[in-house]
Design a protein around this motif. Structure first.
Motif, short mmCIF file in Angstrom:
data_model
loop_
_atom_site.label_atom_id
_atom_site.label_comp_id
_atom_site.label_asym_id
_atom_site.label_seq_id
_atom_site.Cartn_x
_atom_site.Cartn_y
_atom_site.Cartn_z
N LEU A 169 12.89 39.23 -95.46
CA LEU A 169 12.13 39.31 -96.47
C LEU A 169 11.83 38.07 -97.28
N GLY A 170 12.87 37.28 -97.28
CA GLY A 170 12.74 35.90 -97.81
C GLY A 170 11.57 35.11 -97.32
N VAL A 171 11.73 35.07 -95.84
CA VAL A 171 10.48 34.35 -95.04
C VAL A 171 9.33 34.98 -95.37
N VAL A 172 9.18 36.36 -95.18
CA VAL A 172 7.96 36.93 -95.27
C VAL A 172 7.20 36.64 -96.96
N ASN A 173 8.15 36.78 -98.03
CA ASN A 173 7.60 36.20 -99.27
C ASN A 173 7.30 34.94 -99.21
N ALA A 174 8.05 33.93 -98.80
CA ALA A 174 7.57 32.64 -98.62
C ALA A 174 6.42 32.21 -97.99
N VAL A 175 6.04 33.03 -96.80
CA VAL A 175 5.06 32.58 -95.98
C VAL A 175 3.72 33.39 -96.15
N VAL A 176 3.98 34.82 -96.21
CA VAL A 176 2.75 35.66 -96.11
C VAL A 176 2.34 35.75 -97.44
N LYS A 177 3.25 36.04 -98.44
CA LYS A 177 2.84 36.32 -99.78
C LYS A 177 1.85 35.45 -100.36
N PRO A 178 1.96 34.24 -100.58
CA PRO A 178 1.00 33.55 -101.03
C PRO A 178 -0.37 33.56 -100.59
N PHE A 179 -0.50 33.89 -99.24
CA PHE A 179 -1.66 33.98 -98.74
C PHE A 179 -2.53 35.21 -99.19
N THR A 180 -1.72 36.32 -99.28
CA THR A 180 -2.09 37.69 -99.86
C THR A 180 -2.63 37.63 -101.40
N GLN A 181 -1.67 36.84 -101.98
CA GLN A 181 -2.02 36.85 -103.53
C GLN A 181 -3.30 35.80 -103.52
N ALA A 182 -3.38 34.90 -102.84
CA ALA A 182 -4.78 33.81 -102.95
C ALA A 182 -5.89 34.91 -102.63
N ILE A 183 -5.83 35.44 -101.57
CA ILE A 183 -6.84 36.54 -101.30
C ILE A 183 -7.36 37.44 -102.30
N SER A 184 -6.37 38.14 -102.92
CA SER A 184 -6.60 39.02 -103.93
C SER A 184 -6.25 38.69 -105.22
N ALA A 185 -6.78 37.50 -105.37
CA ALA A 185 -6.71 37.06 -106.87
C ALA A 185 -7.43 37.84 -107.77
N CYS A 186 -8.70 38.08 -107.54
CA CYS A 186 -9.78 38.71 -108.29
C CYS A 186 -8.87 40.20 -108.70
N LEU A 187 -8.47 40.93 -107.56
CA LEU A 187 -8.04 42.42 -107.90
C LEU A 187 -6.68 42.32 -108.71
#
Length: 125
Positions: free
Chosen positions: A45-63
């Motif tokens: 979970l720590g690795v997923v939050n460090a690697v994947v989560k920033p990309f998903t937040q950047a992509i969905s910033a408008c939402l």
């Protein structure tokens, strides 16, 4: 030391989520195997939050802005579902059944991990 304390806090929070949320399960036969599985899931979970989560937040910033940050709950639930899938691929006995369980579990894990980490002094240098 800070990393180990955060992993421990996340493992405790995940154990509480397994106990509280009916759709989240941990299948291990002994207490030692359950503890090792929880630590491994916390690390994933720590690795997923460090690697994947920033990309998903950047992509969905408008939402995120449009929903006043509530879409972050959806992102956290998806990260927990991804962790469950990765755990299954690695042969760990951690499973999240559906989106509602993941949503409730991510809320429990976030809140409890924050409290436990602060009690352990994980944020101090």
């Amino acid at each position: 030391m800070n990393f180990a304390l955060r992993i421990l806090a996340t493992a405790v929070a995940t154990a509480l989520a397994v106990w509280l949320i009916p759709g989240i399960s941990l299948t291990a036969d002994t207490t030692a195997n359950k503890a090792l599985t929880l630590v491994a899931v916390a690390a994933i979970l720590g690795v997923v939050n460090a690697v994947v989560k920033p990309f998903t937040q950047a992509i969905s910033a408008c939402l995120i802005v449009l929903t006043l940050g509530l879409f972050l709950l959806v992102i956290n639930a998806l990260m927990l579902m991804l962790t469950s899938w990765l755990s299954g691929q690695l042969g760990l006995g951690f499973e999240v059944d559906g989106f509602v369980s993941a949503l409730l579990g991510s809320i429990v894990i976030s809140l409890v991990a924050s409290v436990v980490a602060s009690l352990l002094g994980a944020g101090k240098d």
